[in-house]
Design a protein around this motif. Structure first.
Motif, PDB file in Angstrom:
ATOM      1  N   ASP A   1     -10.811  20.232 -12.976  1.00 39.46           N
ATOM      2  CA  ASP A   1      -9.974  19.485 -13.918  1.00 39.46           C
ATOM      3  C   ASP A   1      -9.429  20.397 -15.011  1.00 39.46           C
ATOM      4  O   ASP A   1      -8.248  20.324 -15.363  1.00 39.46           O
TER       5      ASP A   1
ATOM      6  N   ILE B   1      -9.040  10.574 -17.517  1.00 41.23           N
ATOM      7  CA  ILE B   1     -10.023  11.268 -16.702  1.00 41.23           C
ATOM      8  C   ILE B   1     -11.205  11.741 -17.545  1.00 41.23           C
ATOM      9  O   ILE B   1     -12.356  11.719 -17.090  1.00 41.23           O
TER      10      ILE B   1
ATOM     11  N   GLU C   1      -1.734  12.817 -15.660  1.00 42.10           N
ATOM     12  CA  GLU C   1      -2.772  11.798 -15.662  1.00 42.10           C
ATOM     13  C   GLU C   1      -2.176  10.405 -15.523  1.00 42.10           C
ATOM     14  O   GLU C   1      -2.754   9.539 -14.919  1.00 42.10           O
TER      15      GLU C   1
ATOM     16  N   GLN D   1      -6.480  13.106  -6.357  1.00 43.68           N
ATOM     17  CA  GLN D   1      -6.995  11.769  -6.066  1.00 43.68           C
ATOM     18  C   GLN D   1      -8.307  11.808  -5.293  1.00 43.68           C
ATOM     19  O   GLN D   1      -9.023  10.812  -5.216  1.00 43.68           O
TER      20      GLN D   1
ATOM     21  N   ARG E   1     -10.495   6.216 -11.110  1.00 41.36           N
ATOM     22  CA  ARG E   1      -9.370   7.027 -11.590  1.00 41.36           C
ATOM     23  C   ARG E   1      -8.043   6.499 -11.074  1.00 41.36           C
ATOM     24  O   ARG E   1      -7.040   6.483 -11.797  1.00 41.36           O
TER      25      ARG E   1
ATOM     26  N   ILE F   1     -13.584   8.873 -17.953  1.00 46.08           N
ATOM     27  CA  ILE F   1     -14.321   8.608 -16.716  1.00 46.08           C
ATOM     28  C   ILE F   1     -15.449   9.619 -16.540  1.00 46.08           C
ATOM     29  O   ILE F   1     -16.592   9.256 -16.208  1.00 46.08           O
TER      30      ILE F   1
ATOM     31  N   ASP G   1     -13.371   8.444  -8.043  1.00 55.75           N
ATOM     32  CA  ASP G   1     -11.969   8.548  -7.622  1.00 55.75           C
ATOM     33  C   ASP G   1     -11.289   7.189  -7.592  1.00 55.75           C
ATOM     34  O   ASP G   1     -10.106   7.061  -7.929  1.00 55.75           O
TER      35      ASP G   1
END
Length: 428
Positions: free
Chosen positions: A333, A277, A419, A103, A270, A280, A267
């Motif tokens: 990631d 993700i 996710e 996060q 998200r 984004i 963030d």
């Protein structure tokens, strides 16, 4: 979410003493990482100013040329120089993979990376002042001052930083549990055995090469400005060295502030939206690189408009900061357990820009540093940024890769955060 901890981790928790009631250990690590990147880039950025000072002192009389567009004497062009940052970013990303909850990934990596920008914000004007008023002849004092800062930072890093939260002697129990439950595909067990890095899978991974090439394209524009802009301001716009340093700093100050803002924004999106993700990351990356490319292409169109050029270059740095929510956290990631190895590959490809961008700029302006010759430099840099945007848009990804999950993670007591289940998690 399963909050049970293994027996060996309960033993570790009993031995922990909180570092402070209001400074989480991961934030202390982030500050020291930020400071380390600050030092790395400060030791590089001072060359951009000191080389101009050294060359002004040694070559001005033999390199006098009158330019028609903005007539004045200009110094010898410093065509190419580049320090390799080598293991700095791979080792740092290896640390962050253990310390950053998903996060906070964009925020903490963004703050850490902003040390590069602030390093230039402070280093460029300070170096300019030291070149003119410093001890030991001016420019040598730049290396003494920033070299001493590096030694001081090393002492604090050695005393306060550990490889993992589990081995930190002063982390609080609450923070340790929070980190363990919210990081991705990293084993928390003290009995976890290191496994061989899947080099074949990494080297044949399309997402890894996509982010590597994208960062290489983004870095081309960055390194062109980083290494050549002081010379451009001095030789084409004829900005005095003191003003030169402060103008460069204005650009990197804008980027420093923007990096933190866009990291937090990524963030927040998200946590609060239904966007995946990867979507984004692509949104932030393509937007940032396209706008940066357009700004760089606009520079030669302004010719000798000093204020206009400076304004556009400041905007280009702000737009480049948008990529903080794009390519910056992608190695974490894709493969948290092997983030250091992935970042090593990405960093190697990225640093090719640090080598070739100054060389190309120097070659294009070698015989005449005119507005037209420098225009070619900016057109090329802007075009490469645009190419990078499309590479990431078409081939980029931030999904956890199958080869990136350690073989023993299924037997670990730590759950893997998905996710779809990354919001509404407890925070420390």
């Amino acid at each position: 979410m399963d909050n049970e901890l293994s027996n060996d981790m309960r033993v570790v928790l009993k031995q922990k003493k909180p570092l402070c009631n209001w400074i989480p250990a991961r934030y202390a690590l982030t500050f020291l990482s930020f400071s380390g990147i600050f030092i790395v880039y400060a030791l590089r950025a001072n060359l951009s100013v000191t080389l101009v000072a050294m060359l002004n002192n040694t070559a001005l009389e033999t390199n006098e040329t009158i330019l028609e567009e903005c007539p004045v004497i200009h110094p010898l062009n410093d065509s190419s120089y580049q320090y390799e940052k080598g293991v700095t970013f791979p080792s740092l990303f290896s640390l962050l993979s253990h310390w950053t909850p998903i996060q906070e990934r964009s925020t903490l990596t963004g703050i850490t990376g902003s040390g590069a920008n602030l390093g230039m914000v402070i280093t460029l004007p300070v170096s300019a002042l030291l070149c003119e008023y410093g001890f030991d002849g001016g420019w040598p004092s730049v290396f003494y001052v920033f070299g001493f800062c590096g030694v001081i930072w090393f002492l604090f890093w050695s005393l306060l930083v550990t490889n993992t939260p589990e081995s930190h002697p002063r982390i609080s129990e609450e923070e340790l549990i929070y980190i363990q439950q919210n990081r991705h595909a990293i084993s928390s067990s003290s009995s976890h055995q290191k496994q061989a890095i899947p080099w074949r899978a990494i080297l044949t991974s399309r997402p890894v090469w996509a982010v590597a090439l994208t960062k290489c394209c983004a870095s081309w524009g960055f390194y062109t400005l980083f290494t050549e802009l002081p010379n451009y301001f001095n030789s084409v716009l004829h900005s005095p060295i003191k003003r030169n340093g402060f103008e460069n700093s204005a650009m990197y100050l804008a980027q420093t502030i923007s990096v933190v803002i866009f990291g937090v924004a990524a963030d927040c999106i998200r946590a609060r939206s239904q966007l995946k993700i990867t979507h984004i990351r692509k949104l932030f990356e393509t937007t940032g690189l396209l706008l940066t490319g357009l700004c760089l292409i606009a520079v030669p169109l302004l010719r000798c408009n000093h204020v206009g050029i400076l304004s556009v270059l400041i905007l280009s740095m702000v737009f480049l900061a948008i990529t903080t929510g794009g390519d910056t956290p992608v190695p974490l990631d894709l493969a948290p357990a092997y983030a250091g190895a992935v970042m090593g590959i990405v960093n190697t490809v990225t640093n090719c820009s640090g080598i070739f961008a100054p060389m190309v700029a120097g070659a294009l302006t070698e015989h005449a540093e005119t507005v037209e010759h420098w225009g070619t430099v900016f057109y090329l840099s802007g075009g490469i940024c645009v190419v990078g945007a499309f590479i990431f848009l078409l081939f980029g990804s931030s999904d956890l890769q199958p080869w990136a999950v350690p073989l023993d993670i299924a037997d670990d007591t730590q759950p893997i955060v998905s996710e779809e289940n990354n919001e509404n998690l407890p925070k420390v």
